[in-house]
Enzyme design. Structure first.
Site, PDB file in Angstrom:
ATOM      1  N   ALA A 128      33.819  34.672  38.320  1.00  0.00           N
ATOM      2  CA  ALA A 128      34.611  34.107  37.216  1.00  0.00           C
ATOM      3  C   ALA A 128      34.727  35.420  36.009  1.00  0.00           C
ATOM      4  CB  ALA A 128      33.926  32.970  36.509  1.00  0.00           C
ATOM      5  N   LYS A 146      34.528  38.509  36.717  1.00  0.00           N
ATOM      6  CA  LYS A 146      35.698  39.516  37.124  1.00  0.00           C
ATOM      7  C   LYS A 146      36.994  39.080  37.037  1.00  0.00           C
ATOM      8  CE  LYS A 146      34.923  43.116  38.719  1.00  0.00           C
ATOM      9  NZ  LYS A 146      34.854  44.604  37.878  1.00  0.00           N
ATOM     10  N   ALA A 198      32.287  50.044  35.722  1.00  0.00           N
ATOM     11  CA  ALA A 198      31.191  49.459  35.012  1.00  0.00           C
ATOM     12  C   ALA A 198      31.079  47.954  35.141  1.00  0.00           C
ATOM     13  CB  ALA A 198      30.920  49.930  33.495  1.00  0.00           C
ATOM     14  N   THR A 214      37.341  42.874  42.633  1.00  0.00           N
ATOM     15  CA  THR A 214      36.689  42.306  43.761  1.00  0.00           C
ATOM     16  C   THR A 214      37.759  41.135  44.324  1.00  0.00           C
ATOM     17  OG1 THR A 214      34.918  41.060  44.373  1.00  0.00           O
ATOM     18  CG2 THR A 214      35.415  40.613  42.162  1.00  0.00           C
ATOM     19  N   ASP A 215      37.562  40.795  45.755  1.00  0.00           N
ATOM     20  CA  ASP A 215      38.183  39.819  46.462  1.00  0.00           C
ATOM     21  C   ASP A 215      37.440  38.322  46.130  1.00  0.00           C
ATOM     22  OD1 ASP A 215      35.539  39.992  47.628  1.00  0.00           O
ATOM     23  OD2 ASP A 215      36.770  40.189  49.540  1.00  0.00           O
ATOM     24  N   GLU A 216      36.205  38.582  45.455  1.00  0.00           N
ATOM     25  CA  GLU A 216      35.584  37.269  45.053  1.00  0.00           C
ATOM     26  C   GLU A 216      36.364  36.274  44.058  1.00  0.00           C
ATOM     27  OE1 GLU A 216      31.562  37.175  44.519  1.00  0.00           O
ATOM     28  OE2 GLU A 216      30.997  38.698  45.953  1.00  0.00           O
ATOM     29  N   TYR A 232      29.797  35.640  38.250  1.00  0.00           N
ATOM     30  CA  TYR A 232      30.052  37.071  38.437  1.00  0.00           C
ATOM     31  C   TYR A 232      31.658  37.046  38.810  1.00  0.00           C
ATOM     32  CZ  TYR A 232      31.414  41.146  41.191  1.00  0.00           C
ATOM     33  OH  TYR A 232      32.175  42.237  41.808  1.00  0.00           O
ATOM     34  N   ARG A 244      31.886  38.332  55.514  1.00  0.00           N
ATOM     35  CA  ARG A 244      32.366  39.131  54.521  1.00  0.00           C
ATOM     36  C   ARG A 244      33.290  40.054  55.452  1.00  0.00           C
ATOM     37  NH1 ARG A 244      31.041  35.399  51.898  1.00  0.00           N
ATOM     38  NH2 ARG A 244      29.688  35.510  50.188  1.00  0.00           N
ATOM     39  N   TYR A 285      20.402  33.956  53.976  1.00  0.00           N
ATOM     40  CA  TYR A 285      20.852  32.713  53.315  1.00  0.00           C
ATOM     41  C   TYR A 285      21.316  31.858  54.128  1.00  0.00           C
ATOM     42  CZ  TYR A 285      20.415  35.583  48.892  1.00  0.00           C
ATOM     43  OH  TYR A 285      19.990  36.611  48.061  1.00  0.00           O
TER      44      TYR A 285
END
Ligand code: NAD
Ligand code: DAU
Length: 361
Positions: free
Chosen positions: A169, A171, A97, A142-144, A167, A231, A224
């Site tokens: 940050a 995670k 979630a 996530t890998d982000e 987002y 990715r 964009y």
């Protein structure tokens, strides 16, 4: 049963899956129930935000009446979580979630702080209170969190955290909390940091389903910036297998990077989708869908490149992705073409009306 690495599984009797009505969570529940000798119960806790749709699991709810339980609950509601943990004797958590869309985190970051950080904290506290009866908290991340790569290099598990969006940050904060609960309180926990997923049931705000549905309607396909951001794409079922493998055989307290070895520039993906659609279902006017591609203003703080080194999970747990990007993308496009009712319900908002009728607002 055996996992990818041929390790036998641990018996989770009452597995709480959070966010099970979203994209990856619903695929995970279906994958586990249909393909695996899982004899425990799944308690799916989801608050049904715009991204949650119980229809994603209508087949599972019908086929596994005694094993699958849905609870419309917000992970920010501690009292409700405590009641669920005790009522269903939860012994493991697989935590999906989240508010998951980077663009939304730029517009409404507060929701991301609440669900991704405070919600994760609530789950950790509630799991900790179960004491020795609790077997595992698996955190899906996530890998982000690692930020952005230049032209070279890969994210490894020891790459420093440098999140660039609200987002990522949020995670990153949740990853740190999970790790801290393992170190400080001995809560059995594992973390996976995965690259971009694609496949069935992805909400059409994310690049791949958005482009498929816009292209079908002859609408502009927004790309964009210069479209050269990269990715690393993973078919969602491969992610599900990685998660289940880690839950069963991963070392407690460890993080595993999961990726698809499928680095793609955004523009190339958009062109591929156009070509697949032209092949399967040519436009009525006969025009090539590539003509719909429209370069638009870049996303603020747009990370340039993500790419995952998944050698740790490969070596330690014998996991590697099965699906190739070319075949996975074609399968995905076909899925959206086949799911006319699902797509219509999302586009018209009928799924939210139905949720309100069933569960209240
Ligand atoms: P999604 O947005 O499709 O689904 C999120 C689900 O969480 C929805 O069903 C939503 O209703 C539920 N939810 C949101 N807030 C909630 C709350 N406060 N309480 C209870 N439920 C709530 O997301 P997804 O793409 O399936 O991602 C799932 C997880 O995987 C996320 O944690 C995300 O960070 C992570 N992840 C996603 C990707 C990707 O490419 N999609 C890649 C790596 C990691
Ligand atoms: O890397 C894992 C992450 O992948 C997950 O943690 C996130 O939850 C998930 O949303 C995804 O984040 P991205 O921002 O990479 O996914 P998105 O589909 O939004 O965008 C993919 C790329 O395409 C990104 O470089 C931005 C670009 N893009 C996106 C949209 C929606 C466009 O060019 N046009 C668009 O309209």
């Amino acid at each position: 049963m055996m996992t990818a690495g041929n390790q036998s599984t641990i018996e989770f009797k009452n597995l709480l899956v959070t966010g099970g009505c979203g994209f990856i969570g619903s695929n995970f529940i279906r994958w586990l129930m249909n393909n695996h000798d899982f004899s425990g119960r799944i308690i799916n806790v989801d608050s049904l935000t715009y991204a949650g749709n119980p229809e994603n699991l209508a087949d599972i709810a019908a086929d596994f009446k005694s094993q699958y339980i849905f609870q419309k609950t917000d992970i920010c509601d501690v009292a409700a979580l405590e009641a669920i943990f005790s009522r269903f004797a939860i012994d493991a958590v697989c935590h999906f979630a989240a508010e998951s869309h980077v663009d939304r985190s730029i517009k409404t970051p507060g929701d991301f702080i609440q669900t991704n950080i405070v919600g994760t904290f609530n789950l950790l506290e509630t799991a900790k209170a179960r004491g020795d009866q609790f077997k595992l908290f698996h955190h899906v991340s996530t890998d982000e969190v690692y930020g952005s790569l230049g032209a070279e290099g890969l994210f490894r598990e020891d790459t420093p955290y440098r999140p660039n969006s609200p987002y990522s940050a949020s995670k990153a904060a949740s990853d740190h909390l999970v790790r801290a609960y393992y170190k400080t309180f001995g809560l059995p926990a594992t973390i996976s940091n995965c690259s971009n997923n694609y496949g069935p049931y992805q909400f059409p705000e994310k690049l791949i389903p958005l482009v498929i549905l816009n292209a079908l309607e002859g609408k502009p396909l927004p790309v964009y910036g210069d479209g050269k951001n990269v990715r690393d794409w993973l078919y969602v079922e491969d992610h599900c297998e990685a998660i289940w493998t880690i839950m069963n055989a991963g070392r407690r307290g460890e993080t595993y990077n999961v990726g698809g070895k499928a680095e793609m520039e955004n523009i190339v993906i958009v062109q591929m989708i156009c070509d697949i659609l032209d092949d399967i279902q040519p436009a009525r006017d006969g025009k090539a869908r590539r003509q719909l591609i429209t370069f638009v203003k870049d996303r603020p703080g747009h990370d340039r490149r993500y790419a995952i080194d998944f050698s740790k999970i490969n070596r330690a747990l014998n996991w590697s992705p099965r699906e190739s990007f070319t075949s996975g993308l074609r399968k995905t496009v076909q899925w959206y073409l086949n799911q006319k009712k699902w797509v219509e319900n999302i586009k018209t908002g009928a799924y939210q009306q139905w949720i309100e009728e069933q569960y209240g607002s």
